[in-house]
Write a protein that holds these residues in place. Structure first.
Motif, mmCIF file in Angstrom:
data_model
loop_
_atom_site.group_PDB
_atom_site.id
_atom_site.type_symbol
_atom_site.label_atom_id
_atom_site.label_comp_id
_atom_site.label_asym_id
_atom_site.label_seq_id
_atom_site.Cartn_x
_atom_site.Cartn_y
_atom_site.Cartn_z
ATOM 1 N N HIS A 97 0.930 -1.280 -0.141
ATOM 2 C CA HIS A 97 -0.017 -0.014 0.006
ATOM 3 C C HIS A 97 0.982 1.203 0.136
ATOM 4 N N GLU A 169 -3.813 2.319 -7.019
ATOM 5 C CA GLU A 169 -4.468 3.368 -6.518
ATOM 6 C C GLU A 169 -3.486 4.618 -6.720
ATOM 7 N N GLY A 214 -8.986 4.944 -4.430
ATOM 8 C CA GLY A 214 -8.754 6.379 -4.396
ATOM 9 C C GLY A 214 -9.843 7.046 -4.132
ATOM 10 N N LEU A 234 -10.812 -0.897 -3.874
ATOM 11 C CA LEU A 234 -10.166 -1.055 -2.199
ATOM 12 C C LEU A 234 -10.348 0.454 -1.995
ATOM 13 N N ILE A 235 -11.369 0.226 -0.862
ATOM 14 C CA ILE A 235 -11.958 1.604 -0.558
ATOM 15 C C ILE A 235 -11.643 1.817 1.115
ATOM 16 N N GLY A 236 -11.027 2.787 1.221
ATOM 17 C CA GLY A 236 -10.582 3.306 2.611
ATOM 18 C C GLY A 236 -11.752 4.258 3.242
ATOM 19 N N GLY A 237 -11.601 5.197 3.333
ATOM 20 C CA GLY A 237 -12.575 6.045 4.081
ATOM 21 C C GLY A 237 -14.302 5.539 3.921
HETATM 22 P P1 PGA Z 1 -9.580 6.044 0.434
HETATM 23 O O1 PGA Z 1 -8.447 5.100 0.472
HETATM 24 O O2 PGA Z 1 -10.676 5.176 -0.243
HETATM 25 O O3 PGA Z 1 -9.783 6.673 1.745
HETATM 26 O O4 PGA Z 1 -9.101 7.035 -0.608
HETATM 27 C C1 PGA Z 1 -8.154 4.083 -0.160
HETATM 28 C C2 PGA Z 1 -7.061 2.999 0.127
HETATM 29 O O5 PGA Z 1 -5.899 3.654 0.570
HETATM 30 O O6 PGA Z 1 -6.978 2.063 -0.102
#
Ligand code: PGA
Length: 260
Positions: A97, A169, A214, A234-237
């Motif tokens: 990552h 990403e 992203g 691939l989803i963070g927030g």
């Molecule tokens: P984000 O992060 O959705 O908060 O932009 C994605 C990630 O870093 O995998």
């Protein structure tokens, strides 16, 4: 046709109780809404992997680790080895990552070692690659993507492509609210698939899931998933809120099976 993966990368968020609560809510959502061609995947922090696995046991959802040690075993304080993840029946693990590359100075060579450790244990790596804004503006995106792929996958052989996931990403889109346009993302994904096709073979390249990451959120996921080479996120927030996660899963379920 490839299925869709909705992967939540929780990073260093959620405590034990919040992890369990989310997993319970996801389990009951999947009981009714699980789609055979959409895979839910969550990556909580190490200490909560076991409880997440346990709560999601009766569902098709996968639990992934966010990282792994490049070493096999031994005196490496603070590290977690692939065999330890495997003993929890963890079958997926994020590697490379951009936050690890940036804050822990992880190189492609180190990431390659991690990939090897994971594969020795039958764990599917979710290999993250992507350029910074400066690299994109300097016209280095393609070269960077190729060199990250070459560095991490050097000497590696795949079975049929089910044993590797790649997440593109762009660093400038992570956590910034700025998403790559669907066209920018698709261009990068097409490049990655073409490279995989040459490096392995066309059939294997067709089986490898390519996730985009992203600033993916409920409002933009449909457009991204409509691209031919984007097989999930691939989803963070946006993966931290159950309502948002469910909305993204439901959107994917609506698109799965259509000629995306
Ligand atoms: P984000 O992060 O959705 O908060 O932009 C994605 C990630 O870093 O995998």
């Amino acid at each position: 046709m490839r299925s869709i993966i909705i992967a939540g990368n929780w990073k260093m968020n959620k405590d034990a109780g919040q992890t369990s609560e989310f997993c319970r809510q996801l389990a009951s959502f999947l009981k009714e809404h699980s789609h055979p061609r959409v895979t839910a995947l969550l990556a909580p922090v190490y200490p909560f992997l076991a409880q997440a696995r346990e709560i999601l046991e009766s569902t098709p959802a996968l639990v992934a680790a966010q990282d792994v040690s490049a070493r096999e075993q031994g005196a490496f304080t603070g590290e977690v080895a692939a065999f330890q993840l495997a003993s929890l029946n963890i079958r997926h693990c994020i590697v490379g990552h951009s936050e690890r590359r940036q804050y822990h100075l992880e190189s492609d060579a180190l990431i390659r070692e991690k990939l090897i450790r994971l594969r020795e244990q039958g764990i599917t790596p979710i290999l993250c690659i992507g350029e910074t804004l400066a690299q994109r503006e300097a016209g280095e995106t393609e070269g960077l993507i190729v060199s990250q792929l070459e560095g991490a996958l050097q000497g590696l052989e795949l079975d049929a492509g089910e044993d590797l996931v790649i997440a593109y990403e762009p660093v400038w889109a992570i956590g910034t609210g700025v998403t790559a346009t669907a066209q920018q993302a698709q261009e990068a994904h097409a490049l990655i698939r073409a490279w995989l096709s040459q490096r392995f073979n066309p059939a294997t390249a067709q089986r490898i899931h390519l996730l985009y990451g992203g600033s993916v959120k409920p409002g933009n996921i449909a457009e991204l998933l409509s691209c031919a080479d984007i097989d999930g996120g691939l989803i963070g927030g946006a993966s931290l809120k159950i309502e948002d996660y469910q909305a993204m899963y439901a959107t994917a379920a609506g698109l799965a099976g259509t000629a995306r």
